[in-house]
Design an enzyme around this catalytic site. Sequence first.
Site, mmCIF file in Angstrom:
data_model
loop_
_atom_site.group_PDB
_atom_site.id
_atom_site.type_symbol
_atom_site.label_atom_id
_atom_site.label_comp_id
_atom_site.label_asym_id
_atom_site.label_seq_id
_atom_site.Cartn_x
_atom_site.Cartn_y
_atom_site.Cartn_z
ATOM 1 N N CYS A 1 0.828 -1.204 0.000
ATOM 2 C CA CYS A 1 0.000 0.000 0.000
ATOM 3 C C CYS A 1 0.865 1.258 0.000
ATOM 4 O O CYS A 1 1.936 1.277 0.588
ATOM 5 C CB CYS A 1 -0.863 0.051 1.243
ATOM 6 N N ASN B 1 -1.658 2.119 5.775
ATOM 7 C CA ASN B 1 -0.770 1.098 5.234
ATOM 8 C C ASN B 1 -0.302 0.269 6.415
ATOM 9 O O ASN B 1 0.139 0.824 7.414
ATOM 10 C CB ASN B 1 0.404 1.818 4.540
ATOM 11 N N LYS C 1 6.070 -4.443 -4.591
ATOM 12 C CA LYS C 1 7.500 -4.176 -4.634
ATOM 13 C C LYS C 1 8.099 -4.220 -3.245
ATOM 14 O O LYS C 1 9.148 -4.797 -3.016
ATOM 15 C CB LYS C 1 7.755 -2.808 -5.282
HETATM 16 O O1 M6R Z 1 13.139 -5.298 -0.802
HETATM 17 P P1 M6R Z 1 13.630 -6.674 -0.551
HETATM 18 O O2 M6R Z 1 14.889 -6.998 -1.287
HETATM 19 O O3 M6R Z 1 13.749 -7.016 0.907
HETATM 20 O O4 M6R Z 1 12.492 -7.616 -1.146
HETATM 21 C C1 M6R Z 1 12.544 -8.996 -0.999
HETATM 22 C C2 M6R Z 1 11.605 -9.670 -1.957
HETATM 23 O O5 M6R Z 1 10.290 -9.301 -1.708
HETATM 24 C C3 M6R Z 1 11.955 -9.338 -3.420
HETATM 25 O O6 M6R Z 1 13.278 -9.642 -3.723
HETATM 26 C C4 M6R Z 1 11.035 -10.108 -4.376
HETATM 27 O O7 M6R Z 1 11.320 -11.473 -4.296
HETATM 28 C C5 M6R Z 1 11.190 -9.585 -5.800
HETATM 29 N N1 M6R Z 1 9.904 -9.298 -6.345
HETATM 30 C C6 M6R Z 1 11.825 -10.547 -6.702
HETATM 31 O O8 M6R Z 1 11.924 -10.058 -7.995
#
Ligand code: M6R
Length: 600
Positions: free
Chosen positions: A2, A99, A595
């Site tokens: 969010c 959020n 993301k």
């Molecule tokens: O922001 P972060 O690196 O901690 O995020 C971890 C995962 O959520 C992230 O790498 C996710 O697996 C991606 N969408 C992969 O492309």
Amino acid sequence: MCGIVGYIGNHNSKEILLKGLEKLEYRGYDSAGIAVKNESGVHIFKEKGRIADLRSIVDENVDGHIGIGHTRWATHGVPSKLNSHPHQSTSGRFILVHNGVIENYELLKRDYLTDVSFISETDTEVIVQLIEKFVGEGLEVLEAFRKTLSLLHGSYALALLDAKGDDTIYVAKNKSPLLVGLGQDFNVVASDAMAMLQVTDEYLELMDKEIVIVTKNEVAIQKLNGEAVQRNSFKAKLDASDIEKGTYPFYMLKEIDEQPLVIRKIIQTYQNEQGNLTIDKNILDAVNLADRIYIIAAGTSYNAGLVGKQLLESVAKIPVEVHIASEFGYNMPLLSAKPLFVFISQSGETADSRGVLVHVKELGYPTLTLTNVPGSTLSREADYTLLLHAGPEIAVASTKAYTAQIAVIAILAEVAAKRKGIEVNFDLIHELGIAANAMEVLCDSKEIIEIMAREFLTGTPNCFFIGRGVDYYVCLEGSLKLKEISYIQAEGFAGGELKHGTIALIEKGTPIVALATQKSVNLSIRGNVKEVVSRGANPCIISMKGLNMDEDSLVIPEVHELLTPLVSVVPLQLLAYYAAIQRGCDVDKPRNLAKSVTVE
Ligand code: M6R
């Protein structure tokens, strides 16, 4: 996940809010809404789907100088207009965006709000109804806000409007990110600086359990107990062009192409005036004092951690364990006597990783965060930070952050080794430079890789990736990329493991992507390819120059064997990209994903 925006000032807020929400689209969402306040009251527009869908229902004749907006990624209740934010109290007086997750919302409903008819299935609605209840019982709005916050368990970033009261946005945060942006005769609220870079680059960081009273000329931060807090603002070091797609059809493609540049920037940033790689002395002390490093991460960052383990163990000779953040909390291994916890996170906001960070800090262990986002929660809360310098990563599928994470860990391993007096028998700056050039060659090979995607992946329901040693770790990342953006079911396996079960899934035409970049296992991985080919699989072998054979589909340039992941991942990222394009998928915003994953 969010996203929140808010504006209060002399201008009309509607377009600023909508543009801000567009900048937050990358975080992942399934519905959106805005509320604008003017002389005739507060006007709320909400819609399931994209910001474009929201735009299409916003009344062009309505605007106001104060407003809040939200992109929702469903947790409590399906994605729908009804569940989307802003939420309103029963009388319509209070309007809130949120959020995070309120863990005790059902308890709060039962204890305080039995007489309220809830409109939505969300946890958020409880907050706005509580505020109305406490105001109804005679509290001032700020007091009611404060009392409500004191009852909440969980995570929140909040922005509240009062339809009847003064022109104020009430803001609070706990565990979920939120910033207040400062301007001349206006102020803004945003989940991240990118959202409001259109109007200001000056921001105030907020800490957990703080309340902020935002008017057009003033921003007052208080602790939950009312004590005033003074804080200096900071300039968001973001270039507007960093967050534009330019001529690229998708951010993911732009970010794949940026990788060679990012590696060169990392080399430059971590070099001192004498041209040597350098790392903060305190970080080196922490690394070299540790008898074991525990890497904690999720998703792509976890996959980078696996490569990082190999680098740290072989170069700096420190034992390393890599753990999935969401598992670690419940499944903590027996720790060594002097552990160092290293959190790898592009966003620096991943709630699963943060949960572990909070826990190990309570236990008194030293912590280091590797992140792309300065000032992010994991960066602020860890003892030390190493920045990735990859520039904003907007596409949900992480690409340049992965290679940046590996490059920064390589530098950490090299500098820590040298400080301990361990001989490093290669020139890392030179080898990283070679890897950056090789990445460039692959970025220029898009046409070939697009054809490979068509040849191997058209119409397939699944795809397997196999490799041995560090190639196996890259296979995990390649398969994650493919599944998250093309929705092809994809898995990465250690080459030798297939015969223990997975080979049963191989049928005529099953695509197998095999990596062969490691000399010591080149023949064994090729043996594994033969095993699946003799059962009908369609192999796509990606090898490294010097180890290549006639049947290979793509040969990557030769790089140092410890740095092959930086290069071999590029064709896998591009394969995933083209497979997704060929299937008509929305590459930058894959379904169900966010993301920055700010809920546990
Ligand atoms: O922001 P972060 O690196 O901690 O995020 C971890 C995962 O959520 C992230 O790498 C996710 O697996 C991606 N969408 C992969 O492309």
